[in-house]
Design a protein around this motif. Structure first.
Motif, PDB file in Angstrom:
ATOM      1  N   PHE A  10      -1.966  -4.186  -4.676  1.00  0.00           N
ATOM      2  CA  PHE A  10      -1.759  -5.196  -4.006  1.00  0.00           C
ATOM      3  C   PHE A  10      -0.317  -5.681  -4.283  1.00  0.00           C
ATOM      4  N   ASP A  11       0.431  -6.269  -3.026  1.00  0.00           N
ATOM      5  CA  ASP A  11       1.539  -7.002  -3.136  1.00  0.00           C
ATOM      6  C   ASP A  11       0.885  -8.351  -3.629  1.00  0.00           C
ATOM      7  N   TYR A  12       1.962  -9.307  -4.079  1.00  0.00           N
ATOM      8  CA  TYR A  12       1.651 -10.616  -4.537  1.00  0.00           C
ATOM      9  C   TYR A  12       1.955 -11.371  -3.418  1.00  0.00           C
ATOM     10  N   GLY A  68       2.439 -13.969  -0.544  1.00  0.00           N
ATOM     11  CA  GLY A  68       2.080 -13.693   0.741  1.00  0.00           C
ATOM     12  C   GLY A  68       0.831 -12.775   1.164  1.00  0.00           C
ATOM     13  N   THR A  69       0.181 -12.254  -0.096  1.00  0.00           N
ATOM     14  CA  THR A  69      -0.824 -11.099   0.128  1.00  0.00           C
ATOM     15  C   THR A  69      -2.012 -11.700  -0.779  1.00  0.00           C
ATOM     16  N   LEU A  70      -1.758 -12.099  -1.898  1.00  0.00           N
ATOM     17  CA  LEU A  70      -2.775 -12.674  -2.768  1.00  0.00           C
ATOM     18  C   LEU A  70      -2.784 -13.989  -2.877  1.00  0.00           C
ATOM     19  N   GLY A  91      -0.282  -5.681   1.722  1.00  0.00           N
ATOM     20  CA  GLY A  91       1.298  -6.299   1.700  1.00  0.00           C
ATOM     21  C   GLY A  91       1.408  -6.960   3.008  1.00  0.00           C
ATOM     22  N   ASP A  92       2.381  -8.180   2.455  1.00  0.00           N
ATOM     23  CA  ASP A  92       2.773  -8.803   3.993  1.00  0.00           C
ATOM     24  C   ASP A  92       4.093  -8.709   4.197  1.00  0.00           C
ATOM     25  N   ASP A  93       4.910  -7.922   3.534  1.00  0.00           N
ATOM     26  CA  ASP A  93       6.337  -8.034   3.602  1.00  0.00           C
ATOM     27  C   ASP A  93       6.790  -6.643   4.031  1.00  0.00           C
TER      28      ASP A  93
HETATM   29 MG   LIG Z   1       4.868 -10.141  -0.324  1.00  0.00          MG
END
Ligand SMILES: [Mg+2]
Ligand SMILES: O=P(O)(O)OC[C@H]1O[C@H](O[C@H]2O[C@H](CO)[C@@H](O)[C@H](O)[C@H]2O)[C@H](O)[C@@H](O)[C@@H]1O
Length: 920
Positions: A599-601, A603-605, A803-805
């Motif tokens: 998990f990215d943190y 923007g994701t969690l 992830g979002d980025d």
């Molecule tokens: Mg992110």
């Protein structure tokens, strides 16, 4: 010999809120009356033009039927009757050939009619109740295979309008409603709004063919572009959206609670077009603020501003194209013998008087109150005009006519009319003639013709077509000396940027408007003609508008259809990422033995917020990750750009079972351990001095920017900076920072409203590689090299990577690369879904540029998905968008079941009563 094939016509699917006619049922028999509607004349004449005069297109119209009601008058048997205002219905649906309603629709309708709503059971008194005969009647009446009605037959038919008319419309016109309750009502309205859009997506699914161009109109359908993207996941799909209403400044738009969903829905389009550049700019800035999108300003083929928006990594074009009117038809209709007579009659009634006209809807934004105040001021300031001028104001009822605001406006208008007439009128003359009614088109045209002056004082509108129609009529030299008379136009009307040569007024300034009225009435004939000549050249024709919009969409369609070698569009932008198939994910999860979560943190969690320190985990997230981590089959890693301190504070100290990777892979803490490994230990850090200094210099010059100093990485944040300045400064900063990259082997990364610098050798992908090529559940030795000879059944058989980025793309790339290696190495060892259980999932929209295989829209959906895996959320809650059954209920829901049961019961009751009639 081969037979020549006729080239396929370009199919256009035009989606409008409501079909251009109303469907009514005669209460005494089974006859249907279908009448063309009034209002929206510009849009409907565009539809008519495409259907009638453009043989190069195969034009289809998809639209809601509107409320189907009973009518009191005589039935018009099986014929479509057009009224004076619009003839589309008669032109497109008037002949008696073919059957327009598919059996699917009719079944749907029949069941809807027979089945109860969740809250109701049908009875014969219900205005919506349709017998089989009535249904047949309707089937015969609407006969056009190019018109596709969207049937939404719940008992309360106007429910579909609520969100658009009570939340969106006011906000778009700068009216903020106080929140009336706990938000439940608005939630219901939103729910129906989603369903309304879903119903269109479903119906378009029935007729869509590859290569079709879909053109969506206005704010009732703002979710449709993205719904269609998701539905078809077709690179060739071209969607244009035209916004007819104003688009407010972001300060207003961001007050809408569903603002992000709305933007997310819209950015599924390839092109979004507004009535003027100001609205386009407002939209662009809403996207920048709320979606973190970037934009590039260019010019289009007409030399007007155009914006290339990158929202969630997907590209779309935003610009303005003011709508026009059917000038040719209007002139033909307005200059007839019949209307000549009407003009003469009006002139006769107001002999020796100047005639000012106004035609507006009576709502809070059309400025009728402001107009009357200005007229009162005018009569007070210029007594010489008192018995020489009449204001004929026609006010049509508005959709929101029962709202307290509209009722108040009605009262104010009545009071003002009475005051003016009693103050300045005489026994035989009232200076204001107010008609609160819809008027037939011939009367409207007569008024436009007879007017010496038209006054439009709206305080907010998208495009005032009355203004365009007035100028059109005044362009025609005819008898009765009506040629070239002037127009007073509010500077707040959407038309003001188009009709630049109108006499511009601020409707809030009564004195200024009064002076303008006096000036306009005193213009010489030559001055009037000069003004009119300029104005007339500014009126777009509806034909031109329609063609221009479609030409630009066709250009997009052609450029995107010519795919490049990697299978993406020419610019690689519109490759759609499908939504994550959560039921399959769940099944795979259940069957997997060695599950790895990456998990990215930010923007994701957690959602992106203004202040990095405020992006802290919620209790719900803790609960879910705690549950997930408690399953011995699961290994969970958070792989973030954040530093150790932050990750330790919020995760390490609370859930030591999690593995953590900080600063994009510079530091690592294994599962169930407290010790951190510094993978950047041996790196020369002297670059930090220079990079830090450059970043500080920019911070001093850009208000709102700040530097986040981590152990290794440095991040320059500009989320709190005015968007345009922030973006510009970030580009400049990046240029400066790139000067250091070769000397120190650094990477400069553009994140979400940040620019980040870290050593090149670390990245999130490297961590992922290490975690997968590893015996699942065993401790990690981060310094040791990777062993690629490890047996497949020791490595994870389920990997969910979110992830979002931009930096998360390294993780996805790594997963795709390992998957490819495994394909070659273990071609026989796929799981039952034909893969190795890898789920690289980006958090963002379907149109985002990514190498991930699926997407979830936002951290909320991430939580729901993880909740689904640990059993906290039901599959139904997790559906993301609303999946409807054929009657408009949510699929598999209690109300859907209830409605089905009621439908069966009703059918049984019917057949029993029919049997008894036969026996009797
Ligand atoms: Mg992110
Ligand atoms: O890899 P991630 O876990 O996604 O971290 C990336 C960066 O996230 C943080 O900044 C971003 O989130 C902030 C809070 O929502 C937001 O205010 C900021 O504009 C975003 O850029 C964090 O501050 C950085 O250190 C991370 O590198």
């Amino acid at each position: 010999m081969s037979t020549p094939t006729t080239p396929r016509k370009q199919r256009i699917i035009n989606c409008v809120t409501q079909l251009p006619f109303r469907i009514q049922l005669n209460p005494t028999n089974t006859d249907w009356q279908i009448r063309s509607t009034t209002g929206n004349s510009a849009l409907y004449s565009s539809l008519k033009y495409l259907s009638k005069d453009c043989p190069e297109y195969d034009h289809h119209i998809v639209g809601w039927t509107g409320e189907i009601t009973r009518f009191g008058g005589a039935a018009i048997n099986g014929k479509i009757q057009s009224d004076a205002n619009n003839e589309l219905a008669s032109s497109t649906a008037g002949d008696d050939t073919g059957v327009s309603l598919s059996q699917y629709h009719l079944n749907k309708k029949q069941e809807a009619a027979a089945g109860a709503d969740d809250e109701n059971v049908n009875d014969e008194e219900d205005p919506l109740y349709l017998t089989a005969e009535q249904m047949d009647g309707l089937k015969q009446t609407i006969q056009d295979d190019k018109i596709h009605p969207v049937w939404l037959l719940r008992r309360n038919q106007s429910r579909w309008r609520n969100y658009a008319e009570k939340v969106i419309w006011p906000c778009f016109h700068y009216i903020l409603n106080p929140s009336s309750d706990t938000g439940d009502q608005e939630n219901d309205w939103w729910y129906d709004y989603v369903k309304f859009n879903e119903a269109y997506a479903q119906d378009i699914g029935e007729i869509y063919q590859k290569g079709d161009i879909i053109w969506i109109h206005d704010y009732y359908l703002m979710l449709l572009p993205q719904l269609l993207r998701m539905k078809f996941n077709d690179d060739d799909l071209t969607i244009g959206y035209f916004h007819h209403a104003p688009w407010p400044s972001n300060e207003y738009f961001r007050c809408i609670s569903r603002r992000k969903q709305i933007l997310d829905g819209l950015v599924g389009a390839n092109r979004i077009c507004f009535q003027n550049d100001t609205f386009a700019r407002h939209f662009v800035s809403s996207c920048k603020r709320l979606l973190d999108s970037t934009s590039k300003k260019t010019t289009n083929e007409d030399g007007a501003d155009q914006y290339q928006i990158s929202a969630y990594g997907g590209d779309l074009v935003v610009d303005a194209l003011p709508i026009g009117v059917n000038t040719r038809e209007l002139l033909e209709e307005a200059f007839t013998k019949d209307i000549d007579e009407k003009v003469l009659a009006i002139k006769e009634a107001y002999q020796n008087k100047k005639i000012i006209i106004g035609r507006d809807r009576l709502d809070t934004v059309r400025g009728v109150v402001q107009k009357l105040r200005a007229f009162e001021t005018f009569l007070a300031m210029y007594p010489e005009w008192r018995d020489r001028v009449v204001l004929i104001q026609v006010s049509g009822p508005t959709a929101n006519k029962d709202s307290p605001q509209t009722i108040r406006v009605e009262q104010q208008v009545n009071e003002l009319v009475n005051t003016i007439n009693s103050k300045y009128g005489t026994l035989d003359f009232s200076p204001v003639q107010h008609y609160y009614m819809r008027i037939p088109k011939d009367v409207y045209l007569s008024l436009l013709r007879v007017a010496d002056l038209c006054v439009i004082t709206s305080v907010r509108d998208g495009m005032n077509t009355t203004a365009l129609e007035y100028v059109t009529i005044k362009s025609n030299v005819s008898n009765f000396q009506c040629y070239g008379n002037p127009l007073i136009l509010s500077e707040f009307s959407g038309s003001s940027t188009l009709l630049k040569d109108a006499i511009m007024v601020n409707p809030w300034d009564s004195v200024a408007v009064a002076k303008s009225i006096n000036m306009a009435l005193n213009l010489s004939r030559d001055e009037k003609i000069t003004l009119e000549t300029k104005l007339w050249s500014e009126v777009p024709t509806i034909q031109n508008w329609t063609e221009k919009f479609l030409t630009s969409l066709k250009a997009i369609s052609n450029s995107e259809n010519s795919t490049s070698s990697d299978g993406t569009g020419k610019d690689g932008s519109k490759k759609m990422t499908p939504a994550l198939n959560r039921p399959i994910l769940l099944e795979n999860y259940k069957k997997a033995e060695r599950r790895l979560f990456l998990f990215d943190y930010d923007g994701t969690l957690t959602p992106i917020v203004q202040d990095p320190a405020a992006a802290i985990p919620t209790a719900r997230l803790y609960n879910i990750l705690t549950k997930l981590a408690s399953d011995p089959k699961n290994q969970i890693w958070i792989i973030s750009g954040r530093d150790q301190k932050f990750l330790n504070k919020w995760w390490g100290s609370r859930l030591p079972q999690l593995g953590l990777s900080a600063e994009h892979g510079c530091f690592v803490k294994d599962v169930d351990s407290e010790a951190w490994t510094n993978l950047a230990e041996k790196v020369d850090m002297s670059w930090q001095l220079k990079v830090g200094k450059t970043m500080e210099e920019f911070t001093n010059r850009v208000p709102g920017a700040f530097v986040e100093r981590k152990k290794v990485a440095l991040t320059w944040h500009y989320r709190r900076v005015v968007p345009e300045l922030g973006e510009y400064a970030a580009t400049e900063l990046k240029k400066e920072l790139l000067k250091y990259t070769d000397d120190y082997d650094l990477e400069v990364m553009e994140g979400k409203a940040n620019v980040e610098v870290r050593p090149r050798f670390v990245n999130k992908g490297e961590i992922v590689k290490r975690l997968i090529w590893h015996e699942h559940g065993e401790p990690q030795d981060m310094v040791k090299g990777i062993d690629q000879n490890i047996s497949l059944d020791k490595m994870p058989d389920f990997v969910l990577c979110l992830g979002d980025d931009f930096t998360d793309e390294d993780m996805f790339k790594q997963l795709n690369c390992i998957e490819k290696t495994w394909e070659e190495k273990y071609p026989e060892k796929h799981n039952e879904w034909g893969n190795f259980g890898f789920y690289p999932v980006t958090v963002g929209s379907a149109s985002k540029k990514t190498v991930a295989k699926a997407h979830l829209t936002d951290p909320q959906q991430v939580l729901e998905t993880l909740g689904l895996l640990v059993g906290n959320v039901s599959l139904f809650q997790n559906a993301g968008t609303v999946d409807l059954d054929e009657r408009g209920h949510v699929k598999n829901s209690e109300s859907s079941l209830k409605s089905k049961i009621a439908s069966v019961a009703y059918a049984m009751k019917r057949s029993a009563s029919q049997n008894s009639v036969v026996k009797g």
